[in-house]
Scaffold this active site. Structure first.
Site, PDB file in Angstrom:
ATOM      1  N   LYS A 203       0.858  -1.195   0.000  1.00 47.86           N
ATOM      2  CA  LYS A 203       0.000   0.000   0.000  1.00 47.86           C
ATOM      3  C   LYS A 203       0.883   1.230   0.000  1.00 47.86           C
ATOM      4  CE  LYS A 203      -3.459   2.025   3.075  1.00 47.86           C
ATOM      5  NZ  LYS A 203      -4.481   1.678   4.058  1.00 47.86           N
TER       6      LYS A 203
HETATM    7  C1  R5P Z   1      -3.352   3.705   8.723  1.00 50.93           C
HETATM    8  O1  R5P Z   1      -2.292   3.398   9.102  1.00 50.93           O
HETATM    9  C2  R5P Z   1      -4.319   2.745   8.334  1.00 50.93           C
HETATM   10  O2  R5P Z   1      -3.661   1.625   7.824  1.00 50.93           O
HETATM   11  C3  R5P Z   1      -5.363   3.174   7.341  1.00 50.93           C
HETATM   12  O3  R5P Z   1      -5.953   2.007   6.895  1.00 50.93           O
HETATM   13  C4  R5P Z   1      -4.812   3.939   6.185  1.00 50.93           C
HETATM   14  O4  R5P Z   1      -4.280   5.141   6.633  1.00 50.93           O
HETATM   15  C5  R5P Z   1      -5.850   4.164   5.077  1.00 50.93           C
HETATM   16  O5  R5P Z   1      -6.793   4.978   5.461  1.00 50.93           O
HETATM   17  P1  R5P Z   1      -6.959   6.446   4.853  1.00 50.93           P
HETATM   18  O6  R5P Z   1      -7.467   6.265   3.450  1.00 50.93           O
HETATM   19  O7  R5P Z   1      -7.954   7.079   5.750  1.00 50.93           O
HETATM   20  O8  R5P Z   1      -5.616   7.095   4.874  1.00 50.93           O
END
Ligand code: R5P
Length: 293
Positions: A203
């Site tokens: 990611k």
């Molecule tokens: C953060 O560490 C988490 O893994 C969240 O899943 C990630 O930040 C994704 O969420 P957002 O789209 O709100 O940034």
């Protein structure tokens, strides 16, 4: 056991048709084992090759953030539109009904809060829990350049080893510290390290300049993180650009569940990810669904 007298000798052998040997549709994943591929094929839609993951794991370090105060009320209505839910075992067991059959990506690293150094994580969920909960992947935060860089990388490699044993993929989540530059060079470095050390997919945040070099140099699929809340059309544009520049999907949280109409937003994101819809058309869809509800 069938009666031996009833067994008929087979005749339909199609000797003129060779058995098909199919490649696996996901980048860099062809040499994985069957169970691993099957789990990935539940996360990533084999038709589009992409996924819309709904990230709701924020509470593991920041408590009940805006939009996640009541997961039962605010998030469960979105779940049918998500290809995957990314969440903690606490929310999974306490709120998500076991009759929910879409794949689960389980957050397995943790141990820190917003009150302390965030990179000082450990593995907070054993592999048996992932097996028991029937998850399709395990998510581990990796803090390249962070104070506990090495420890977070080793957290990930440990889960890769355990996941490989049981056929469960590991998602490496690249985390960007407050003082780190969010540029292509950083994300090429971070995503490539994760893939080299065994992550099955990674990611990464989107960046305006050079994101295609991040996806090109990472040998496994990349899903785009959403990041902080921005206007709906901007979020759809960011998702569109990431997909067109090689992302295999999104793992979005706040830009979906903090949208003015989250159920409409997740459907608009789906249109961008799975149907290559333009941001403008997807925004029209968002407004149409919003006005109907
Ligand atoms: C953060 O560490 C988490 O893994 C969240 O899943 C990630 O930040 C994704 O969420 P957002 O789209 O709100 O940034």
């Amino acid at each position: 056991m069938p009666d031996m007298d009833e067994i008929k000798e087979g005749k339909t052998y199609y000797t003129d048709i060779p058995q098909k040997t199919e490649g696996f549709f996901l980048k860099g994943s062809n040499s994985l084992d069957w169970g691993m591929k099957n789990r990935l094929a539940r996360i990533f839609n084999p038709k589009s090759g992409r996924t819309v993951m709904l990230a709701i794991d924020h509470g593991y370090f920041q408590g009940p953030t805006t939009g996640l105060e009541r997961v039962d009320i605010n998030i469960l209505p979105l779940a049918p539109y998500a290809d995957t839910l990314m969440l903690t075992r606490g929310i999974l067991r306490s709120v998500v009904p076991p009759s929910f059959t879409q794949p689960i990506v389980l957050r397995v690293s943790g141990g820190t809060s917003i009150l302390k150094e965030l990179s000082n994580e450990e593995i907070a969920v054993g592999i048996e829990e992932s097996i028991r909960l029937n998850v399709c992947a395990m998510a581990v935060q990796v803090f390249i350049g962070g104070e506990y860089e090495k420890e977070s990388i080793i957290n990930m490699t440990k889960m890769v080893d355990l996941g490989n044993r049981y056929g469960i993929p590991t998602l490496a989540v690249t985390a960007v510290g407050k003082d780190m530059a969010r540029d292509a060079r950083y994300f090429r470095l971070a995503t490539r390290i994760c893939a080299e050390l065994g992550a099955h997919y990674v990611k990464s945040y989107y960046i305006d300049d050079g994101f295609e070099t991040v996806t090109a140099s990472c040998p496994v699929p990349i899903v785009m993180a959403g990041g902080k809340k921005i206007p709906e059309l901007d979020a759809l544009t960011m998702a569109y650009n990431a997909i067109q520049q090689g992302a295999a999907g999104v793992d979005m949280g706040r830009n979906i569940f903090q949208a003015e109409q989250p159920v409409a937003m997740i459907q608009a994101v789906r249109a961008v990810v799975h149907d290559n819809e333009t941001p403008e058309k997807a925004y029209e869809l968002y407004n149409t669904i919003k006005n109907q509800s």
